[in-house]
Design an enzyme around this catalytic site. Sequence first.
Site, PDB file in Angstrom:
ATOM      1  N   ASP A 494      43.338  38.044  33.851  1.00  0.00           N
ATOM      2  CA  ASP A 494      42.307  38.128  34.884  1.00  0.00           C
ATOM      3  C   ASP A 494      41.150  39.017  34.433  1.00  0.00           C
ATOM      4  O   ASP A 494      41.262  39.782  33.460  1.00  0.00           O
ATOM      5  CB  ASP A 494      42.958  38.698  36.164  1.00  0.00           C
ATOM      6  CG  ASP A 494      42.228  38.289  37.428  1.00  0.00           C
ATOM      7  OD1 ASP A 494      41.125  37.740  37.345  1.00  0.00           O
ATOM      8  OD2 ASP A 494      42.794  38.531  38.520  1.00  0.00           O
ATOM      9  N   ASP A 564      39.393  31.438  43.545  1.00  0.00           N
ATOM     10  CA  ASP A 564      40.247  32.152  44.502  1.00  0.00           C
ATOM     11  C   ASP A 564      40.330  31.417  45.822  1.00  0.00           C
ATOM     12  O   ASP A 564      41.100  31.793  46.694  1.00  0.00           O
ATOM     13  CB  ASP A 564      39.698  33.568  44.737  1.00  0.00           C
ATOM     14  CG  ASP A 564      40.250  34.545  43.724  1.00  0.00           C
ATOM     15  OD1 ASP A 564      41.204  34.185  43.007  1.00  0.00           O
ATOM     16  OD2 ASP A 564      39.736  35.675  43.644  1.00  0.00           O
TER      17      ASP A 564
END
Length: 757
Positions: A494, A564
Amino acid sequence: MILYRSTEIRPWEEPVLSIEMNQKNGVFTLLTKNSTYQMRVGPLGYLLHNYYGRRCEDDFGYLHLERDCGASPNPYELADGRSFSLDTMPQEYSGSNCGDYRLPSVLLHSESGISGVDLRFVKAEIQDGKYSLNGLPSAFDRGSDAQTLVVTLRDEATGVETDLLYAVFEQQDVITRAVRFRNTGKKIVHLEKAASACLDLPFGNWDLIHFHGRHAMERQMERISVSNGIQVISSERGSSSHQHNPFVILCEHTANEDVGECYGQMLCYSGNFQIETEKDQTDSVRTVAGIGQRYFSWQLCPGEFFETPELFLSFSCEGFTKLSQNFHRFIRSNVSRSPWTYRRRPVLINSWEAAYFDFDEDRIAQLAEDAKTLGVELLVLDDGWFGERNTDNCSLGDWFIDRKKLPNGLDGLIRRVNEAGLKFGLWIEPEMISEDSVLFREHPDWAIRVPGRKPTIGRCQMVLDLTRKEITEWLYQTFSSLMRENHIEYVKWDMNRCMTDLYSPALPPERQGEVSHRFMMGLYELIERLTSEFPDVLFEGCAGGGGRFDAGMLAYFPQIWCSDNTDPIARLKIQQGSSFGYPISVFGAHVSASPNHQTGRSTPIGTRAAVAMAGTFGYELDPSKLSHEDKEDIIRQVERFHGLEDLNREGILYRLTEPENIRFTAWQTVAEDRKSSLLTLVLTEPEGNPRPLHVRWKGLDPEQNYHVAWIQYYGCRYWDEEKLPERLSGAALMYGGFTVPRLYGDYPSIQILIEQE
Ligand code: DGJ
């Protein structure tokens, strides 16, 4: 760099001569299956662009008539000859400060005081295979499927030489481009712009399609008419960004999925980029693509060289579908180096939306056990397992286990997950440092910040200075040991903030403009070391969702978390936009809880699964909170996914609806041999007394009959009276099309698998 050659790939056809160099008239022609790209050495050694378009073996020099154009200057050597101007002739790689007022490909100043470049032809050479770039991701050849042309140009005043690099992938209809700058002069030069490619399209009216967005709403397609002046698509955020994607299409006004000429340009780069488009006084259109210019400057000392990132180019005269398919195939076969590219991916469950930071060993072990009963194969422990990470404001950099949450260490947890019958995967965010961390207390100078200014904070964190060897080495040691010491079979990499405050204490003042590109080089080297050392670990890229969704990352990671936003209806646009350049086999996509955490929208679990199946497929929810029916449904979804995954991963994608269609979205994957095809349709705007839902299948064999192998309705069906034909010819399905039964309710959807008889 290790190249993984998949045995699952068909052998390439016999090598063909894809580059022709005509010594007499100085014309270089690059040929792919369906396109021709041509340049020639023109007057005074200027390299002129002749043509890029449909395949054709003529000399296109005749197109560009030399003529006097008011207010466009002429090279000195032509004396009275006013008919040749760099400002009006199509250039292969535009110079600067030398009479072409359009977009420059290069900006530089030399310590001799000279600025700009006047590039003239020196030599050209054809090489077997694909050229390589140092420390940058780039496409690779598979033996004989590519050929390279290197054209060297030189600016006499500064001694700067540029090698224009072209690799032709004949079968893939792709040409890659990059540029190597060499300082052969005696003075230092500072490169302030160093584009990967310039493309002049002197005739025609064009639209520009680009993919903009924001966090949780990435890659929304926008189509605008190219008008006079300059349009820039760019990122200065240190990553390719949520806001813009380094992929654009130039197309005819009338182009659509099936017809029309279009040119795709994709940068194989994950950092700051810009793709500029200019329509000039003669209506000629130029695009210049490469590293973002705003904070870039590179010092090139005598004897040094600098290589730009790579650009992939593809042309289609059959609309966007064909163009997308070219990029999809190319990314899978010549960009993605991971051995996972053609492998089946395990169905995973991710702890993020199931538990966020609120977990301990028992809760995660329970998640694994519950997921196992549903058929899930891999558990990913997301953020929150290290340091004292109970919220997102601390601990990045402290990559040691939080013993309060995991008293038996990672090892103890992994054992329990493995005993439950699942593989184990882990979330990491290596490029970051929290101010509230042991690492920051020990190494406050490791964070990127401008001395004398308060640092800018994003998600309460700062960015590590990956331009520095000791930091990338520390990261390599930290994560390679973590992976060596624990049975980790998947990694989610990430990156949750944008870069700003550029400065590195390790670089002298005159090299501070190199920080963001050197950061990318440091990152690529780190990722390359880790992915090469652990080839069997499945890596997934991520950057606050889809903030670094680009071909550069795909060279190392076979999949990237798309967004997301896990709401399937919002995902339709995100995934559809992404599919213009990238294959669905790389889309990280999960089924999450309803109502959705990002939008609050409720959707049927079947629709959530149908959308996630156009991706790597997994779950991001707590199974213990599901109803019995939903659990039963998930068991069937996992089985269905496994039955379809080869088709979805390696099949050919067709978008059946335009992004503007607000009623429904439909797409189709077709096996390479056309023996089977899956159609998915999601109703996004239910109507009273609804109009028929009609689609035309694509890519089938018109001569063959197909039968419905199975059909699934998700959400509610209107009523059951409508009978579907059991058998239809490919021709009927494609030309007459198919009327989908009426669907009723909130976001229902349908999947239909057809097979040849
Ligand atoms: C952003 C990612 O996109 C999410 O999936 C999750 O991993 C969080 N970061 C964790 O901080």
